[in-house]
Scaffold this active site. Sequence first.
Site, mmCIF file in Angstrom:
data_model
loop_
_atom_site.group_PDB
_atom_site.id
_atom_site.type_symbol
_atom_site.label_atom_id
_atom_site.label_comp_id
_atom_site.label_asym_id
_atom_site.label_seq_id
_atom_site.Cartn_x
_atom_site.Cartn_y
_atom_site.Cartn_z
ATOM 1 N N ARG A 83 34.015 8.134 20.918
ATOM 2 C CA ARG A 83 32.640 8.482 21.305
ATOM 3 C C ARG A 83 32.541 8.624 22.819
ATOM 4 O O ARG A 83 31.814 9.470 23.318
ATOM 5 C CB ARG A 83 31.646 7.426 20.816
ATOM 6 C CG ARG A 83 31.770 7.059 19.340
ATOM 7 C CD ARG A 83 31.660 8.246 18.399
ATOM 8 N NE ARG A 83 31.817 7.865 17.007
ATOM 9 C CZ ARG A 83 32.473 8.567 16.096
ATOM 10 N NH1 ARG A 83 33.048 9.707 16.417
ATOM 11 N NH2 ARG A 83 32.565 8.145 14.854
ATOM 12 N N LYS A 175 37.585 -3.906 10.798
ATOM 13 C CA LYS A 175 37.067 -3.181 9.632
ATOM 14 C C LYS A 175 38.223 -2.622 8.813
ATOM 15 O O LYS A 175 39.360 -2.595 9.306
ATOM 16 C CB LYS A 175 36.129 -2.064 10.089
ATOM 17 C CG LYS A 175 36.790 -1.001 10.986
ATOM 18 C CD LYS A 175 35.770 -0.047 11.568
ATOM 19 C CE LYS A 175 36.451 1.035 12.376
ATOM 20 N NZ LYS A 175 35.486 1.912 13.062
ATOM 21 N N HIS A 188 32.159 8.087 2.858
ATOM 22 C CA HIS A 188 31.046 8.882 3.385
ATOM 23 C C HIS A 188 30.465 9.778 2.292
ATOM 24 O O HIS A 188 29.289 10.147 2.348
ATOM 25 C CB HIS A 188 31.508 9.755 4.555
ATOM 26 C CG HIS A 188 31.860 8.984 5.788
ATOM 27 N ND1 HIS A 188 33.119 8.483 6.007
ATOM 28 C CD2 HIS A 188 31.116 8.631 6.867
ATOM 29 C CE1 HIS A 188 33.146 7.863 7.180
ATOM 30 N NE2 HIS A 188 31.949 7.939 7.718
ATOM 31 N N ASP A 260 29.166 -1.304 7.071
ATOM 32 C CA ASP A 260 29.430 0.070 7.473
ATOM 33 C C ASP A 260 28.102 0.827 7.362
ATOM 34 O O ASP A 260 27.099 0.287 6.885
ATOM 35 C CB ASP A 260 30.491 0.692 6.559
ATOM 36 C CG ASP A 260 31.277 1.812 7.236
ATOM 37 O OD1 ASP A 260 30.825 2.319 8.273
ATOM 38 O OD2 ASP A 260 32.341 2.184 6.715
#
Length: 512
Positions: A83, A175, A188, A260
């Site tokens: 990011r 994670k 997702h 998540d």
Amino acid sequence: MTTLASGTDTLTRDALTVLQPGFTGTTAPDWLLRRLGEGLASVGLFGRNIASPGQLAALTAQLRAERDDVLVAIDEEGGDVTRLEVRSGSSFPGNHALGAVDDVELTHQVAHELGRRLASCGVNLNWAPSADVNSDPRNPVIGVRSFGADTELTARHTAAYVTGLQSAGVAACTKHFPGHGDTAVDSHHALPRIDVSADVLAARELVPFRAAVAAGTRAVMSAHILVPALDPDRPATLSRRILTGLLREELGYDGLIVTDGMEMRAIAGTYGIERGSVLAIAAGADAICVGGGLADDTTVLRLRDALVAAVRAGELPEERLAEAADRVRALARWAGTAGSAAESTHGTEIGLHAARRALTVTAAPGLGSPGTFEPLTEPPYVAALTPVANIAVGDETPWGVAAELIHLLPGTVTGSFSAGDGPEDEAGENAGRAALQAAGPRRIVAVVRDEHRHPWMASALDALLAARPDAIVVEMGVPQAAPRGALHIATHGAARVCGRAAAEVITGVPGL
């Protein structure tokens, strides 16, 4: 749902405290600052929120002007998932490259430097590292985000990453518990299912998480996966057996449990984000991550009100919500005393150094060792065989070797080729022929990503190499397929520095 009146009562504040929402824009919107004043304690940042280190530092300062102990979280794994450098590609190789080197001190150094850069911008919680053992080579969402398919290797590097990151004053969030590596489905899009025994899970998936707990990870992120051997009814994020029984009681973990993203289809498409959030807190989660796709005040109010209503209806014990909020505040206190950004002790080039060490270079028979490969001196044609982007990675982050080759060999030309429509083999052959036609007489550098998962990509390489056996192949995913080409370079990831390291080998440019 009717919005409850805002206020500063304890229940409402606790409900806001356990949320980790995102937002749009590069400055904090008024609604977010208002919710921080009402009890919101965490904010999640994504690529859309970041333009530069200076802008990010100004944004986090704006948030802390409203609440000085706010947790500012980010999904900055390095490697493919970045990011901080979403528009340029990461300065750090990802987990798979570090696992390929298998030097735990290097992993510690890379994680420390990454943490130092985050801390210097005001970020104090990183949703990393991935401790998933990539045991299913078909895995569409983990892959190079994992240190590897070896359990013990993954465990030792997970621990090194946690300690390195936290030594820079940034909390690690290990994670995706209890392990997302043995799946062929992306959560997702749908709910993955892992059908192995509890003994296999204990000996494989759980080992890296035990190592992370022993290393003192400040947070753990749950996975939206169904593991029938542990809980046949509910996914891990919503399972008390998994979050409380396994993670808390068996593994002895007492830090923050973060979900998540609740807007992912594995939860949103089955339970809905409001019901899912209530069930997650009841199961033992302490913080609700939401905002990758839902990033507005309406979402925050919906979740706040769902939690408050569940307590008032007797569906969620008030003391469980209070306990969750206390854990969020406890992490915020740790972050506040962990210190400001540390000095760089390993040098800003540590990421490129690691990427160079991670390369696996294989020359075709008859060409000798990689050291005797004749580097390119004329600008090549780079044919990028491009798969559909992983949602966790995003399609805005550039990847490949073209940019670095253009820098080292001006005049390099590039093109991107994908499966398109039709049967896989036909699509691959078409992509291969199109690349050959576009390349003309230039030497071809074919760049792939997880060739073993994409039959069309393998077919495209077949067509390319049949016509041009002198082509160079660069694999920037998991190098599961056999090496081929005049020179095969496995980078173990698609970060910018991985592309740079490969380009140096192709051109013979010495390392800095």
